[in-house]
Design an enzyme around this catalytic site. Structure first.
Site, PDB file in Angstrom:
ATOM      1  CG  HIS A 126       2.524  16.386 -11.932  1.00 32.86           C
ATOM      2  ND1 HIS A 126       1.849  15.835 -12.981  1.00 32.86           N
ATOM      3  CD2 HIS A 126       1.600  16.981 -11.148  1.00 32.86           C
ATOM      4  CE1 HIS A 126       0.550  16.095 -12.835  1.00 32.86           C
ATOM      5  NE2 HIS A 126       0.379  16.788 -11.730  1.00 32.86           N
ATOM      6  NE  ARG A 131      -2.725  12.021 -14.133  1.00 34.04           N
ATOM      7  CZ  ARG A 131      -2.186  12.088 -12.928  1.00 34.04           C
ATOM      8  NH1 ARG A 131      -2.276  11.063 -12.106  1.00 34.04           N
ATOM      9  NH2 ARG A 131      -1.543  13.171 -12.548  1.00 34.04           N
TER      10      ARG A 131
END
Lengths: 572, 537
Positions: A241, A261
């Site tokens: 990740h 994000r």
């Protein structure tokens, strides 16, 4: 050979045994029970405390609520492209077509997810997605999913046995017949006899030092499967990740969700440069492998932050929105002394999702009769890289499928197959041998630390033949020299014996690691999460294929298997 | 320089040990460290046999709840306190111990499963199901529960009457279902039958909840509101009280005309126009613990305060109505209080009851959006200030070892911790804090709160008994009270169970310290002698 005497055990007979209490396991148990067969589900942890509960981002379902242009075909092609064409397309087809229905079901079980202004399910855009597709609740979507599943399990009165460690599957020829386990709480052995078994034990992030995964993610099921005669594929494909915490030390690796994000979070290097502009047109929302490698490059080229990360900032988003939509993140960082509404988060990649795993067909069947698998246990669905928001539908779609198929299978079987009871004694002997008093040995934690370091240094985001070979030597060394010398502190009881569990998990982790490293060495190209610095290009001519492992007569073998391409032809 | 922490850990291995013990480990401290890191460090580097649970290490799963320095919490979400040299870790109480820090949660799950903690629908809905965000506002926070059992392990009622009250986790789960319009099962009735009105609303559960779920107000409070207003679900005792509040403006079944009877032999200003301070006496001090009213009024007079009481014109603060969810009726009391304050043009209000204090300060504005418009003081706050200003001179020091019970309504609900302690010190008493860390924001309820005293008398008494028998410091025989409700409830426990301790209201001691033997005129000779005999013992 000396005769082995079995330890006392509790015998439990059932039609379907589900191993694993996360999203896939619980969903499988629900479905099997719906089909009117006897089900027993077991998990290493307390109900609801598996890895799924930690999922933050959400669940991809092409509902088209936010952008009506979205549909299963787009979800399909996004998934395949994100997976670098290594996904088995007939499995992906099942995934994307069924994802919406399985999600509606979660609400029908009792879950409630965030809404649009018109009261429909809200959706947001995750990495690698063409449209907003990810359904969610703030940034604790996994919690809501598990809560819904736990409600349904309780509503149906399904037997879920907590803190049960399954260490061996019992077989009868090419057919599963049960499992040997022990109850961590009581310390008693259990022998399950069952017509069908569903493996849903999740990932194996714990082989790495820095991981988002919980304590239980030790790849147990993949090893249970291969030992029972099933095949494992894509074992080199491990996703990092892009954003895990780097500080304080105790939080190293803890997930910083992609939601940051999605909500507009910007990645910046030490010089304050939005470096993703140099790497991918989708910027921060590029597929995870791309973002992870970009961050890695920034750090390794000296543009990282003091704690060896990069900055992820959300300070341009109104503080109230951050506190509402990133509730978990806000609290998580506040406890670490960082107010994310005012300061950037320091982040770096963290071992997250195993794309590789048990080979299944469209009926969630493995190559062993009566053995099914679902969720992160499985390989082939997510290809070489999983898109954000695709793991949760994976658990639900294949969980249900495995439950249904296992129940069908069990219904047509007249009885639990007979098997050689020597298998039981043999497995008990293995465990009692670990427990026995010895001296001059190595503690499980020492083994774990050693393995973690080897994997972190040599088999992480960026790989080379040299590093991988070094890792393999070390892993073989662990297998031959360290594991046999495992020495525990406490010898009186199996009851809540963390070290014993650690020791058993070590064996599983090391064996997962071995397969990961061997596969990574074999695959002399870069694809998705597998990036070889010495073979940086994707080689579609030679490498559009799986590496598939099995054990024949005690010997580990691999063979190549073509990728199943059904709906979407590669453009190359 | 390397820093170390002493970590005291509860150990018990049923396979070997006949008795549990604490073992102390020296663990290297790193800034930002969590309690889970201490456990890892002990397990990995000191003693591999330590049993403890953990999974996610990010506060999402709820596996690692333990008692840390007397308070339940997730080990992974609790920072190791920088300023403390020692950290004590023990397993969650109320559950049987499996090994070391691992407990058997079975008992808890049995309580939870008993209430059918899941949704029931008649038929599957048409897809897609339209649900508006505003429809789920109330239940969404309740859905955040991660079943860590911290709340249950700390709940005072669970400790003594788990059979009567399912516990905080059960209430939050029932609330999420009771508030869910999709659900057809009567979880509200279930909650009522599972002790909805046995929660003291002390807020200990909220204090320890890693998800900060406001169970006492947003689960129990809201469900009580619905239970009473929509379903008329009330305990018999509570029904009678509500009727009585309607009829006589007090919950004690007294005639409101007799509110100032305690003042008969005192020169207390009654409904004095132009007085600056309203001394709001409240029901308990007016009728049950009159000595509190008498001492408070005398002290106010001694300090030269320009105050008045309202006597029959005082109506109840309405506290019990808020606890029972009878907000419409409560509004009438709040409006009456507001109008009275306006009519008399008071500058401030002083209460000698923590319950009135909390009701004015929090319930009126938060639940009814009614502001009394003047500062509100608890008597201990006012008296601490008078002592500072020299208006009260507690010169007859009383050398008495005492302990102090923080009432929830004064302490953790409003944050008044120091004023009573300052008064106690000024009197000359040596204050020994209650044991097990149960002080200030971690104080334990007396058991009377939330309407429990009137709804479940036995439960209230048992909680008080638990508090007395486990938290009283050794050799301390005096418990100082600042709330007549706590006073009354503790006194009931003392009399029923025969504990050899004395409950004394702070104002009684303040009066003795200020007036010396003259105080006997207010307290009565017997009470005065009794208190004084304790100090010379």
């Amino acid at each position: 050979m000396r005769s082995m005497k079995a330890q006392p055990y509790e015998g439990i007979e059932t039609d379907v045994l589900v191993i694993g209490g996360g999203g896939a396991g619980l969903r499988a148990a629900i479905e099997a029970q719906k089909k009117n067969v006897e089900v027993v589900a077991v998990g290493k942890e307390i109900i609801g405390k598996s890895h799924t509960v930690m999922a933050e981002g959400g669940y991809n379902a092409a509902l088209g609520n936010v952008d009506p242009k979205d549909n299963w075909e787009t979800h399909f092609s996004d998934t395949i492209k994100g997976g670098a064409w290594l996904n088995d397309q007939e499995l992906v087809e099942v995934l994307v077509k069924e994802a919406p229905e399985r999600f509606y079901e979660l609400e029908e079980f009792g879950g409630i997810f965030d809404r649009t202004s018109s009261g429909k399910l809200a959706q947001k855009k995750s990495g690698g997605a063409s449209y907003p597709r990810t359904c969610f609740v703030s940034d604790y979507s996994g919690h809501e999913i598990i809560a819904a599943l736990v409600d349904e399990v309780r509503r149906r009165g399904i037997t879920f046995m907590e803190e049960v460690f399954v260490s061996k599957l019992l077989t009868s020829g090419n057919r599963v017949a049960g499992a040997v386990a022990f109850n961590m709480k009581s310390g008693n052995f259990i022998v399950f006899r069952s017509k069908a078994i569903i493996l849903a034990t999740g990932g194996a992030g714990r082989m790495y030092e820095i991981t988002t995964n919980p304590a239980s993610a030790t790849g147990d099921g993949k090893i249970l499967a291969i030992d029972a005669g099933a095949e494992l594929k894509d074992m080199e494909m491990f996703q990092f990740h892009p954003t895990g915490m780097v500080w304080p030390p105790s939080c190293k690796g803890v997930l910083v969700t992609e939601v940051v994000r999605s909500a507009g979070g910007i990645l910046m290097n030490r010089q304050g440069e939005r470096f993703m502009e140099r790497y991918h047109k989708m910027l921060e929302l590029a597929p995870r492998d791309v973002v992870s490698r970009s961050i890695w490059r920034e750090i390794s080229e000296g543009r990282g932050t003091p704690h060896n990360g990069v900055n992820l900032t959300i300070t341009h988003v109104p503080p109230e929105t951050v506190k509402e939509n990133l509730k978990t993140m806000y609290k998580q960082f506040l406890l670490a002394g960082v107010d994310i509404t005012k300061e950037p988060m320091e982040v770096a990649p963290s071992a997250h999702h195993y794309m590789g795993g048990v080979k299944i067909n469209q009926k969630a069947e493995t190559s062993v009769k009566g053995l099914f698998a679902a969720g992160e246990e499985v390989g082939g669905v997510q290809g070489a890289n999983r898109l954000g928001g695709n793991a949760l539908p994976d658990t639900q779609v294949f969980g249900r499928l495995a439950g249904e198929q296992a129940a069908n299978f069990a219904r047509h079987e007249p009885s639990v197959p007979s098997f050689s009871v020597a298998q039981i004694a043999q497995e008990q002997e293995r465990i009692m041998g670990l427990l026995a008093e010895k001296s001059g040995g190595i503690s499980p934690i020492e083994v774990r630390r050693h393995l973690n370091r080897i994997m972190e240094e040599n088999a992480g985001i960026v790989r080379t033949g040299e590093r991988l070979s070094k890792a393999l030597i070390e892993i073989e060394n662990i297998i031959k020299k360290m594991l046999p010398k495992t020495q525990l502190t406490e010898h009186s009881t199996l009851q809540y014996h963390r070290e014993l569990v650690d020791a058993l998990e070590n064996i599983n982790l090391v064996r997962n690691a071995e397969l990961l490293v061997r596969s990574a060495l074999i695959r002399t190209e870069s694809r998705g999460a597998h990036y070889r610095l010495d073979y940086p290009k994707t080689d579609n001519v030679n490498w559009l294929k799986h590496i598939t492992w099995s054990i024949n007569a005690g010997v580990l073998n691999y063979e190549f298997e073509p990728v199943s391409i059904t709906l979407l032809k590669p453009p190359f | 320089m390397e820093e170390f922490k002493k970590v005291k850990v509860f150990r018990f291995n049923p396979a070997k040990d006949t008795q549990s013990r604490y073992e102390t480990y020296e663990v290297r401290y790193v800034e930002g460290m969590r309690v889970l890191d201490l456990l890892h460090s002990i397990h990995d580097d000191h003693d591999g046999s330590l049993a403890y649970r953990w999974e996610c290490r990010s506060g999402q799963c709820g596996s690692c709840a333990v008692i840390i320095n007397n308070k339940a919490g997730l080990a992974c979400q609790t920072l190791v306190p920088r300023n403390l040299a020692e950290v004590a870790i023990s397993p969650l109480p109320v559950f049987p111990i499996v090994k070391d820090l691992v407990v058997d949660l079975e008992k808890g799950y049995r309580h939870l499963l008993k209430v059918n903690p899941f949704m029931h629908r008649i038929a599957s809905p048409k897809r897609p199901e339209i649900i508006h965000s505003y429809e789920v506002e109330d239940l969404k926070p309740m859905r955040e529960c991660i079943e860590c059992w911290s709340c249950v392990s700390m709940c005072p009622v669970v400790k003594v009457a788990w059979d009567v009250y399912g516990g905080p986790v059960v209430m939050s789960q029932l609330a999420r279902l009771a508030f869910d319009k999709r659900n057809v099962f009567d979880h509200l009735l279930t909650a009522f039958l599972d002790g909805l009105n046995a929660c003291t609303q002390c807020a200990t559960c909220k204090e320890v909840c890693p998800k900060e779920i406001d169970i006492p107000e947003k689960a129990v409070g809201k469900m009580r509101y619905l239970a009473y207003n929509k379903r008329n679900l009330l305990r018999d005792g509570h029904k009678a009280i509500i009727e009585e509040m309607n009829r006589n403006h007090n919950p004690l079944f007294e005639l409101n005309e007799t509110r100032a009877n305690w003042a008969k032999n005192f020169k207390v200003p009654l409904s004095k126009k132009g007085a600056k301070i309203l001394y709001f006496v409240g029901c308990m001090a007016s009728w049950r613990e009159q000595v509190v009213a008498q001492s408070t009024a005398t002290l106010l007079e001694l300090a030269g305060a320009d105050f008045t009481i309202l006597g029959p014109r005082e109506r109840d603060c309405g506290s019990i109505l808020f606890r029972l969810g009878a907000f419409d009726l409560a509004r009438r009391f709040a409006l009456y209080a507001r109008d009275t304050v306006k009519d008399y043009n008071f500058d401030s209000i002083v209460t000698s009851c923590a319950g009135c204090f909390r009701t004015f300060k929090r319930d009126y504005p938060e639940k009814l959006d009614i502001d009394l418009g003047v500062p509100i003081y608890h008597s201990s706050e006012l008296f601490a200030e008078y002592i500072n200003q020299g208006k009260l001179a507690p010169k007859h020091k009383i050398n008495l070892p005492v302990t102090y019970h923080d009432p929830c309504h004064l302490g953790k609900h409003v944050g008044v911790y120091e004023a009573p302690r300052e008064c106690i010190k000024a009197i000359g008493c040596s204050l020994e804090e209650m044991l097990n860390g149960r002080i200030k924001e971690n104080s334990m309820c007396c058991g009377a709160g939330g309407g429990v005293r009137s709804g479940y008398r036995e439960v209230a008494r048992e909680v008080a008994s638990y508090r007395i028998s486990t938290d009283l410091p050794k050799d301390v025989k005096v418990m100082i009270q600042t709330c007549p409700f706590c006073y009354f409830n503790f006194q009931d426990a003392v009399e029923t169970k025969g504990y050899s301790i004395e409950n004394i209201d702070l104002t009684e001691l303040l009066l003795i310290a200020t007036r010396g033997p003259e105080a006997s005129k207010v307290l009565g000779q017997e009470r005065y002698n009794n208190i004084m005999s304790l100090s010379t013992r």
